[in-house]
Design a protein around this motif. Structure first.
Motif, short mmCIF file in Angstrom:
data_model
loop_
_atom_site.label_atom_id
_atom_site.label_comp_id
_atom_site.label_asym_id
_atom_site.label_seq_id
_atom_site.Cartn_x
_atom_site.Cartn_y
_atom_site.Cartn_z
N GLU A 96 47.02 45.45 35.21
CA GLU A 96 46.24 44.61 36.11
C GLU A 96 46.12 43.17 35.60
OE1 GLU A 96 44.33 45.62 39.32
OE2 GLU A 96 46.29 46.55 39.05
N ALA A 100 47.65 39.82 37.28
CA ALA A 100 46.75 38.71 37.60
C ALA A 100 47.27 37.38 37.09
CB ALA A 100 45.37 38.97 37.00
N ASP A 107 44.87 35.37 39.47
CA ASP A 107 43.77 36.14 40.03
C ASP A 107 42.61 36.09 39.03
OD1 ASP A 107 41.99 37.94 41.11
OD2 ASP A 107 43.43 39.57 41.36
N CYS A 110 40.11 39.09 38.80
CA CYS A 110 40.57 40.26 38.04
C CYS A 110 40.37 40.04 36.55
CB CYS A 110 42.03 40.54 38.36
SG CYS A 110 42.76 41.88 37.38
N SER A 268 43.00 45.69 46.21
CA SER A 268 43.28 45.64 44.77
C SER A 268 42.01 45.87 43.97
CB SER A 268 43.92 44.29 44.40
OG SER A 268 43.05 43.22 44.74
N ILE A 269 40.90 45.29 44.41
CA ILE A 269 39.61 45.48 43.73
C ILE A 269 39.11 46.89 43.94
CG2 ILE A 269 37.20 44.75 43.60
CD1 ILE A 269 38.11 41.97 44.57
N ARG A 272 41.13 49.33 41.82
CA ARG A 272 40.89 49.16 40.39
C ARG A 272 39.54 49.73 39.96
NH1 ARG A 272 42.06 44.11 40.06
NH2 ARG A 272 39.96 43.27 40.30
#
Length: 321
Positions: A96, A100, A107, A110, A268-269, A272
């Protein structure tokens, strides 16, 4: 996705047999079509450690990497969440973070989420995997992709140097609170370094006590002062540190809520947080979500996702409270 915790929604399967699971997964994916239900029923009922055993057994019996077959059979967010579940915690965090940083743009959210919420041991573990998997130094990549005080805060967090004792020094709490007040609210301009040296270093209990002292001195919560004194990514990272210190379950509940509210879903959040916390504190995150937003996490997931992707997320959430 770390060591099994009693506050997680995923726990070790009893009568576990990695070879049997590997055979069932092979049967679910070979030939025409894919038995998605079988994949979901197996992988959402196994811990990360057990999934690694299944992956090893699959390679031995089939001669192929289970992750490669999953990628060839599944698509979209369903594929993404299942692939995330098949990684160890350090490998997933490293993946991740790399995602990012690489490519156009960064990102920042992240980077902030992971670095502000992980323990020293977790940070050291994913930093080692990052080096091994990508042949790059995480600290160097963070430095190359960010700038200014924001970069300094992220680098400080990445060194995994936070005091993790439980001791509280009352005099130090008062001193730190006054120094942060003097560095922000009490002056023109802000001495961000003072915020960094205290918020990125002190242990959790010490900081919670300091937050109380700060409120006494300033008449405000420290979050309010951070919002008044800073902006952009620097504001976001300091707020994330404070919120994570106060309550990690509440911090992640807010992350989940913001990923699903309004138009569209930030998958994505959502993926995760659901995957990374399912074995650690998802039970507590669900309770905080209900308390903060008046609706269950389960109902939000049902309303914001669909199909097999939704089924996996609902399993990771452990159903209704």
């Amino acid at each position: 996705m770390a060591a099994l915790g009693k506050r997680g929604t995923i726990s070790q399967a009893s009568d576990f047999d990695a070879e049997v699971d590997a055979e069932k997964l092979r049967a679910a994916m070979k030939g025409t079509g894919t038995d998605e239900a079988a994949i979901i029923s197996i992988l959402t009922k196994r811990t990360v450690a057990q999934r690694q055993e299944i992956r090893d057994a699959y390679k031995t019996s089939v001669g192929k990497d289970l992750l490669d077959d999953i990628k060839s059979e599944l698509t979209g967010n369903f594929e993404k969440v299942v692939c995330a579940m098949m990684m160890t915690a350090p490998a997933y965090d490293a993946y991740e973070l790399r995602s990012a940083i690489k490519g156009a743009g960064t990102d920042e959210a992240c980077l902030i989420e992971i670095l502000a919420s992980r323990t020293n041991a977790e940070i050291k573990a994913f930093t080692a995997v990052y080096k091994q998997e990508y042949g790059r130094d995480l600290e160097d990549d963070i430095s190359g992709d960010t700038s200014g005080m924001f970069r300094r805060v992220l680098v400080s967090l990445a060194t995994a140097g936070r005091d993790e004792s439980t001791a509280v020094d009352e005099a130090l709490a008062k001193q730190d609170a006054k120094e942060i007040f003097d560095a922000g609210e009490a002056r023109w301009g802000t001495d961000e370094v003072k915020f960094l040296t205290i918020l990125c270093v002190r242990n959790r209990n010490q900081l919670v006590r300091m937050f109380q002292e700060y409120n006494q001195i300033s008449g405000r919560d420290i979050e309010d002062s951070i919002k008044r004194e800073m902006s952009g990514s620097l504001e976001d990272v300091f707020l994330a540190i404070v919120k994570s210190i106060r309550s990690k379950p509440a911090f992640f509940a807010e992350r989940l809520y913001k990923s699903m509210k309004g138009l569209g879903t930030t998958d994505s959040i959502l993926i995760r947080v659901m995957v990374s916390r399912s074995e650690i504190d998802m039970v507590d995150i669900k309770a905080e979500f209900l308390k903060l937003y008046g609706k269950s996490l389960h109902s939000f997931i049902k309303g914001d996702t669909s199909g097999d992707y939704r089924k996996v997320l609902l399993e990771l959430s452990g159903g209704e409270i």
